[in-house]
Design a protein around this motif. Sequence first.
Motif, mmCIF file in Angstrom:
data_model
loop_
_atom_site.group_PDB
_atom_site.id
_atom_site.type_symbol
_atom_site.label_atom_id
_atom_site.label_comp_id
_atom_site.label_asym_id
_atom_site.label_seq_id
_atom_site.Cartn_x
_atom_site.Cartn_y
_atom_site.Cartn_z
ATOM 1 N N SER A 58 0.713 -1.071 0.062
ATOM 2 C CA SER A 58 0.067 -0.023 -0.064
ATOM 3 C C SER A 58 0.757 1.270 -0.151
ATOM 4 C CB SER A 58 -1.055 -0.024 1.198
ATOM 5 O OG SER A 58 -0.133 0.192 2.434
ATOM 6 N N LEU A 59 2.244 1.131 0.045
ATOM 7 C CA LEU A 59 3.053 2.269 0.378
ATOM 8 C C LEU A 59 3.226 2.929 -0.969
ATOM 9 C CD1 LEU A 59 5.962 1.045 2.409
ATOM 10 C CD2 LEU A 59 4.303 2.632 3.113
ATOM 11 N N PRO A 60 3.192 2.371 -2.133
ATOM 12 C CA PRO A 60 3.013 2.971 -3.579
ATOM 13 C C PRO A 60 2.013 4.018 -3.604
ATOM 14 C CG PRO A 60 3.637 0.611 -3.746
ATOM 15 C CD PRO A 60 3.332 0.898 -2.468
ATOM 16 N N ILE A 61 0.911 3.990 -2.855
ATOM 17 C CA ILE A 61 -0.216 4.718 -3.025
ATOM 18 C C ILE A 61 0.200 6.135 -2.633
ATOM 19 C CG2 ILE A 61 -2.489 5.573 -2.106
ATOM 20 C CD1 ILE A 61 -3.126 2.591 -1.868
ATOM 21 N N LEU A 62 0.987 6.157 -1.589
ATOM 22 C CA LEU A 62 1.668 7.481 -1.244
ATOM 23 C C LEU A 62 2.636 8.050 -2.043
ATOM 24 C CD1 LEU A 62 2.193 6.714 2.660
ATOM 25 C CD2 LEU A 62 0.384 7.816 1.560
ATOM 26 N N ALA A 63 3.439 7.156 -2.772
ATOM 27 C CA ALA A 63 4.363 7.583 -3.803
ATOM 28 C C ALA A 63 3.457 8.373 -4.905
ATOM 29 C CB ALA A 63 5.085 6.470 -4.399
ATOM 30 N N SER A 64 2.352 7.687 -5.272
ATOM 31 C CA SER A 64 1.574 8.148 -6.420
ATOM 32 C C SER A 64 1.008 9.419 -5.965
ATOM 33 C CB SER A 64 0.501 7.291 -6.769
ATOM 34 O OG SER A 64 -0.510 7.161 -5.670
ATOM 35 N N VAL A 65 0.732 9.766 -4.672
ATOM 36 C CA VAL A 65 0.260 11.083 -4.333
ATOM 37 C C VAL A 65 1.420 12.044 -4.606
ATOM 38 C CG1 VAL A 65 -0.488 12.344 -2.196
ATOM 39 C CG2 VAL A 65 -1.271 10.074 -2.767
ATOM 40 N N THR A 66 2.429 11.618 -4.248
ATOM 41 C CA THR A 66 3.920 12.575 -4.530
ATOM 42 C C THR A 66 3.817 12.746 -5.817
ATOM 43 O OG1 THR A 66 4.701 11.741 -2.460
ATOM 44 C CG2 THR A 66 5.962 12.995 -4.117
ATOM 45 N N TRP A 67 3.609 12.044 -6.796
ATOM 46 C CA TRP A 67 3.582 12.160 -8.194
ATOM 47 C C TRP A 67 2.736 13.039 -8.847
ATOM 48 C CZ3 TRP A 67 0.437 10.236 -12.188
ATOM 49 C CH2 TRP A 67 1.110 10.510 -13.583
ATOM 50 N N VAL A 91 -5.914 13.265 -2.285
ATOM 51 C CA VAL A 91 -6.658 13.085 -1.293
ATOM 52 C C VAL A 91 -7.455 11.712 -0.841
ATOM 53 C CG1 VAL A 91 -8.486 14.156 0.480
ATOM 54 C CG2 VAL A 91 -7.053 15.821 -0.580
ATOM 55 N N GLY A 92 -8.145 11.402 -1.989
ATOM 56 C CA GLY A 92 -8.836 10.106 -1.986
ATOM 57 C C GLY A 92 -7.849 9.067 -1.574
ATOM 58 N N LEU A 93 -6.721 9.068 -2.332
ATOM 59 C CA LEU A 93 -5.661 8.134 -2.057
ATOM 60 C C LEU A 93 -5.167 7.994 -0.753
ATOM 61 C CD1 LEU A 93 -3.895 8.288 -5.665
ATOM 62 C CD2 LEU A 93 -5.112 6.459 -4.767
#
Length: 295
Positions: A58-67, A91-93
């Motif tokens: 689930s950590l890549p979700i935070l990476a996608s937020v940064t992107w 925000v949803g992610l």
Amino acid sequence: MAEEPNNTPPPPPETEPTPDPENNTQTKQDKGSKKNMFKDLKVKHVTGILSLVSFVFSLPILASVTWLLYMKSYDCEWLFKLPRLQIGISVGLILVFLVCNGALLFLRARWPMVAIIVVTVPLTLMFTVGLALLGSNSLESRRVPATPLWFKMKVDDDGLWNNLKGCIYDVHVCQDLAASSMPLKPSDFNKKKLSYVESGCCTPPEECHMRYVNATFWEKDDTPETDPSVNADCSAWKNDRDVLCYDCQSCKQGYVKALKSKWSKLGVFLVSMAVFLIACHMALFLATMWEIHCT
């Protein structure tokens, strides 16, 4: 002399010890408790691994937020008001990440049914948004932002396209292409990999058969193939660096392809992450129910 008779009585026969039923029962109980303990440890081991896997993936979700937040003004997207959509998805992610791991920590052991429902709902929504961004026929609509049909509708708006042309010019896409391609020969330039915007807006279409002078200067060939009836972009092309092929349909198509490529990658990510996390949490739910049954 007569031998005296041996009057010593023979030793009694050895009798096998009779099994104690209480000890037997105790031994069986010990063996059963050891098996249950081993089984319980095995189940806990499985649930622990699944919990760790679901958290790590689930950590890549935070990476996608940064992107998303970093790329919110890329390719003049602010003219589409897409940064608002990007912030909303970000925000949803973040909420999806918190819900998945919060349910994992606080709800799974006590209320596994509630936990799986709480996790599945946002992940299903994430899956649906990903399909829409990929342009799924059943979900794509001109009213849904960032879908292929929506991009095409926006680019066909002449007022918006004039602003987009100015923005593409201001970010120096074609100027940078001309500077980087200055020393290249025609054969070398043909091998150069151009972006969708560079090939659509900075160079004429291949069917116009123009002669390469440099990246933004092409000589027209007086043949019937350059007739506007063949391709209107051939007559729309100008060697003036303020014009080039900004008025060409190929420029619009190239720009839409660039945006579709970016948002399609996000759609693929959302769909794949949703499917994987749903499968992972379902497996964790089954393992949790198994653990409860064993205890």
